[in-house]
Design a protein around this motif. Structure first.
Motif, PDB file in Angstrom:
ATOM      1  N   CYS A  91       1.571  -1.570  -5.672  1.00  0.00           N
ATOM      2  CA  CYS A  91       2.002  -2.706  -6.503  1.00  0.00           C
ATOM      3  C   CYS A  91       1.352  -4.007  -6.061  1.00  0.00           C
ATOM      4  CB  CYS A  91       3.524  -2.846  -6.461  1.00  0.00           C
ATOM      5  SG  CYS A  91       4.411  -1.572  -7.377  1.00  0.00           S
ATOM      6  N   VAL A  92       1.265  -4.207  -4.756  1.00  0.00           N
ATOM      7  CA  VAL A  92       0.775  -5.482  -4.223  1.00  0.00           C
ATOM      8  C   VAL A  92      -0.751  -5.512  -4.153  1.00  0.00           C
ATOM      9  CG1 VAL A  92       0.840  -7.035  -2.233  1.00  0.00           C
ATOM     10  CG2 VAL A  92       2.912  -5.804  -2.937  1.00  0.00           C
ATOM     11  N   PHE A  93      -1.355  -4.398  -3.819  1.00  0.00           N
ATOM     12  CA  PHE A  93      -2.809  -4.312  -3.694  1.00  0.00           C
ATOM     13  C   PHE A  93      -3.321  -3.213  -4.628  1.00  0.00           C
ATOM     14  CE2 PHE A  93      -1.258  -5.688   0.521  1.00  0.00           C
ATOM     15  CZ  PHE A  93      -1.875  -6.931   0.596  1.00  0.00           C
ATOM     16  N   PRO A  94      -3.596  -3.528  -5.880  1.00  0.00           N
ATOM     17  CA  PRO A  94      -4.015  -2.517  -6.867  1.00  0.00           C
ATOM     18  C   PRO A  94      -5.244  -1.709  -6.449  1.00  0.00           C
ATOM     19  CG  PRO A  94      -3.444  -4.573  -7.962  1.00  0.00           C
ATOM     20  CD  PRO A  94      -3.447  -4.864  -6.495  1.00  0.00           C
ATOM     21  N   ASP A  95      -6.096  -2.283  -5.594  1.00  0.00           N
ATOM     22  CA  ASP A  95      -7.292  -1.556  -5.160  1.00  0.00           C
ATOM     23  C   ASP A  95      -6.962  -0.346  -4.296  1.00  0.00           C
ATOM     24  OD1 ASP A  95      -8.863  -3.296  -6.544  1.00  0.00           O
ATOM     25  OD2 ASP A  95      -9.469  -4.490  -4.800  1.00  0.00           O
ATOM     26  N   THR A  96      -5.698  -0.220  -3.887  1.00  0.00           N
ATOM     27  CA  THR A  96      -5.308   0.928  -3.057  1.00  0.00           C
ATOM     28  C   THR A  96      -4.754   2.089  -3.889  1.00  0.00           C
ATOM     29  OG1 THR A  96      -3.025   0.157  -2.704  1.00  0.00           O
ATOM     30  CG2 THR A  96      -4.722  -0.659  -1.181  1.00  0.00           C
ATOM     31  N   GLN A  97      -4.882   2.019  -5.209  1.00  0.00           N
ATOM     32  CA  GLN A  97      -4.308   3.054  -6.073  1.00  0.00           C
ATOM     33  C   GLN A  97      -4.845   4.447  -5.772  1.00  0.00           C
ATOM     34  OE1 GLN A  97      -1.924   2.948  -8.334  1.00  0.00           O
ATOM     35  NE2 GLN A  97      -1.539   0.756  -8.367  1.00  0.00           N
ATOM     36  N   GLU A 111      -4.861   8.039   3.329  1.00  0.00           N
ATOM     37  CA  GLU A 111      -6.281   8.288   3.144  1.00  0.00           C
ATOM     38  C   GLU A 111      -6.681   8.196   1.675  1.00  0.00           C
ATOM     39  OE1 GLU A 111      -6.881  12.188   4.707  1.00  0.00           O
ATOM     40  OE2 GLU A 111      -5.582  13.156   3.253  1.00  0.00           O
ATOM     41  N   LEU A 112      -7.983   8.045   1.462  1.00  0.00           N
ATOM     42  CA  LEU A 112      -8.548   8.012   0.114  1.00  0.00           C
ATOM     43  C   LEU A 112      -8.502   9.422  -0.475  1.00  0.00           C
ATOM     44  CD1 LEU A 112     -10.102   6.435  -2.111  1.00  0.00           C
ATOM     45  CD2 LEU A 112     -12.212   7.058  -0.900  1.00  0.00           C
ATOM     46  N   ARG A 113      -8.041   9.521  -1.734  1.00  0.00           N
ATOM     47  CA  ARG A 113      -7.871  10.838  -2.337  1.00  0.00           C
ATOM     48  C   ARG A 113      -8.760  11.077  -3.551  1.00  0.00           C
ATOM     49  NH1 ARG A 113      -6.204  14.691   0.379  1.00  0.00           N
ATOM     50  NH2 ARG A 113      -5.318  15.726  -1.445  1.00  0.00           N
ATOM     51  N   LEU A 167       5.219  -1.157   8.614  1.00  0.00           N
ATOM     52  CA  LEU A 167       4.327  -0.064   8.247  1.00  0.00           C
ATOM     53  C   LEU A 167       3.316  -0.505   7.199  1.00  0.00           C
ATOM     54  CD1 LEU A 167       3.510   2.858   8.554  1.00  0.00           C
ATOM     55  CD2 LEU A 167       5.395   3.516   7.040  1.00  0.00           C
ATOM     56  N   ALA A 168       3.769  -1.268   6.211  1.00  0.00           N
ATOM     57  CA  ALA A 168       2.844  -1.776   5.194  1.00  0.00           C
ATOM     58  C   ALA A 168       1.798  -2.683   5.830  1.00  0.00           C
ATOM     59  CB  ALA A 168       3.618  -2.529   4.114  1.00  0.00           C
ATOM     60  N   PHE A 169       2.213  -3.493   6.801  1.00  0.00           N
ATOM     61  CA  PHE A 169       1.288  -4.387   7.500  1.00  0.00           C
ATOM     62  C   PHE A 169       0.251  -3.586   8.287  1.00  0.00           C
ATOM     63  CE2 PHE A 169       0.189  -6.819  11.360  1.00  0.00           C
ATOM     64  CZ  PHE A 169      -0.370  -7.949  10.788  1.00  0.00           C
ATOM     65  N   TRP A 170       0.689  -2.496   8.932  1.00  0.00           N
ATOM     66  CA  TRP A 170      -0.243  -1.678   9.717  1.00  0.00           C
ATOM     67  C   TRP A 170      -1.253  -0.983   8.804  1.00  0.00           C
ATOM     68  CZ3 TRP A 170      -0.061  -3.529  14.216  1.00  0.00           C
ATOM     69  CH2 TRP A 170      -0.668  -2.889  15.305  1.00  0.00           C
ATOM     70  N   ILE A 171      -0.781  -0.514   7.649  1.00  0.00           N
ATOM     71  CA  ILE A 171      -1.680   0.094   6.671  1.00  0.00           C
ATOM     72  C   ILE A 171      -2.690  -0.941   6.175  1.00  0.00           C
ATOM     73  CG2 ILE A 171      -1.829   1.143   4.372  1.00  0.00           C
ATOM     74  CD1 ILE A 171      -0.597   2.994   6.435  1.00  0.00           C
ATOM     75  N   ALA A 172      -2.207  -2.129   5.844  1.00  0.00           N
ATOM     76  CA  ALA A 172      -3.088  -3.196   5.369  1.00  0.00           C
ATOM     77  C   ALA A 172      -4.096  -3.594   6.442  1.00  0.00           C
ATOM     78  CB  ALA A 172      -2.259  -4.408   4.943  1.00  0.00           C
ATOM     79  N   SER A 173      -3.679  -3.559   7.700  1.00  0.00           N
ATOM     80  CA  SER A 173      -4.592  -3.886   8.804  1.00  0.00           C
ATOM     81  C   SER A 173      -5.722  -2.868   8.886  1.00  0.00           C
ATOM     82  CB  SER A 173      -3.829  -3.927  10.131  1.00  0.00           C
ATOM     83  OG  SER A 173      -2.881  -4.969  10.154  1.00  0.00           O
ATOM     84  N   ALA A 174      -5.374  -1.599   8.792  1.00  0.00           N
ATOM     85  CA  ALA A 174      -6.394  -0.558   8.826  1.00  0.00           C
ATOM     86  C   ALA A 174      -7.387  -0.711   7.681  1.00  0.00           C
ATOM     87  CB  ALA A 174      -5.744   0.825   8.770  1.00  0.00           C
ATOM     88  N   MET A 175      -6.902  -1.196   6.537  1.00  0.00           N
ATOM     89  CA  MET A 175      -7.759  -1.351   5.362  1.00  0.00           C
ATOM     90  C   MET A 175      -8.475  -2.698   5.341  1.00  0.00           C
ATOM     91  SD  MET A 175      -5.684   0.587   2.351  1.00  0.00           S
ATOM     92  CE  MET A 175      -7.253   0.922   1.515  1.00  0.00           C
TER      93      MET A 175
END
Length: 333
Positions: free
Chosen positions: A132-138, A161-163, A281-289
């Motif tokens: 919802c917040v970062f559409p590029d992660t769809q 991961e990218l699917r 958790l969302a912050f850690w995911i966003a950091s990795a990306m």
């Protein structure tokens, strides 16, 4: 009345998970160490981990999470009961928080039922939030892959991961996607107790395979076996970012580009608020990306031969909060 997304994420603490003690009669109370974490790993010459640094500036990270919440997450009313039609994902942590979240989740008696709690509450909500917040992660999602796990009764994992199969045909995109992936390692709380989590988080170093005067590899204790297991898994997946959880407790960590150094946060309880586990958790995911306003792993100059002795190579860079990049070592003890 439906909450706005920002308010929902601010207060969406994970619900309590009650274990079915009829089938786990020796379930440990807080403050006790488990002696059942018999992961099938041993000391190996090729395992390069040496140093583990705790991230002491937790308040700085939490301030950044709150700033990111205000910057990126809109105050838009949402229907948290609504499913995303194509994927079926939703905001699964209940609102209000005193509602019953576990009507459809059985009390854990083994790791399979535990994984349902981790997946259907925390990971589902974080995945929906990211989309919802970062559409590029769809095209990204949490995937469970336990096919070759030899410790499947006490250890399992998900990977962010990218699917998209079309994108993954491109070797460059696939390689870069692995660098942005995150491993979510899961062990039951009757195997990885609160005390075990603290010992894992407080661990400062990893032992060498051999010590002087001993012809045999060193015997790893419980916390070092967990570190070895996570290091091996992350190297296999080429993922520098990881999370370790028993659902009741959570630790967030990352490995340096040279794999010799790790960094970890303190232990957070499931009902952590301001910010919640969901936001951590969302912050850690966003950091990795490598999204703005997060922690970034950046290669720095090292010696001509960056091998087993390479220096920690992680920068802690919070855009918009700290104007200058700083070595993560400056935030550690």
């Amino acid at each position: 009345m439906s909450p706005d997304l920002r308010s929902y994420l601010q207060c969406c603490a994970l619900p309590e998970m009650i274990v079915d003690v009829r089938w786990i009669p020796d379930f440990l109370l807080d403050g006790h160490k488990s002696h059942k974490n018999h992961l099938s790993v041993q000391a190996e010459q090729w395992r390069r981990l040496e140093t583990i640094n705790p991230i002491e500036m937790t308040s700085k990270i939490e301030s950044c999470i709150v700033s990111g919440l205000e910057a990126y997450i809109p105050q838009t009313a949402i229907d948290i009961t609504e499913y995303e039609k194509e994927t079926g994902e939703r905001f699964s942590v209940p609102y209000p928080l005193n509602s019953r979240p576990n009507e459809y989740l059985a009390r854990p008696t083994d790791i399979l039922r535990l994984m349902s709690w981790v997946d259907n509450l925390s990971l589902m909500t974080v995945q929906r939030t990211m989309h919802c917040v970062f559409p590029d992660t769809q095209d990204w999602s949490f995937q469970h892959d336990n096919k070759w796990e030899v410790d499947s009764d006490i250890f399992s994992h998900f990977t962010w991961e990218l699917r998209d199969p079309v994108l993954l045909r491109d070797a460059h995109i696939k390689r870069e996607a692995k660098k942005k992936s995150v491993v979510i390692a899961v062990q039951p709380p009757w195997i990885l107790s609160q005390m075990d989590m603290k010992q894992f988080s407080n661990c400062k170093s990893f032992p060498p395979c051999h010590v002087a005067g001993n012809a045999f590899p060193v015997a790893l204790d419980s916390k070092h076996r967990v570190w070895a297991k996570i290091w091996d898994l992350c190297v296999q997946k080429e993922s520098h970012w990881f999370v370790l959880t028993s659902y009741n407790q959570w630790v967030f960590g990352a490995f340096s580009p040279g794999w010799t150094t790790a960094f970890t946060t303190k232990v957070f309880n499931f009902d952590q608020k301001d910010p919640s586990i969901i936001l951590h958790l969302a912050f850690w995911i966003a950091s990795a990306m490598r999204l703005p306003g997060t922690c970034l792993l950046t290669k720095v100059r090292c010696g001509a031969e960056c091998g087993h002795s390479d220096i920690p190579a992680m920068l802690y860079h919070i855009l918009g909060v700290f104007p200058d990049s700083r070595d993560l070592a400056s935030y550690t003890a």
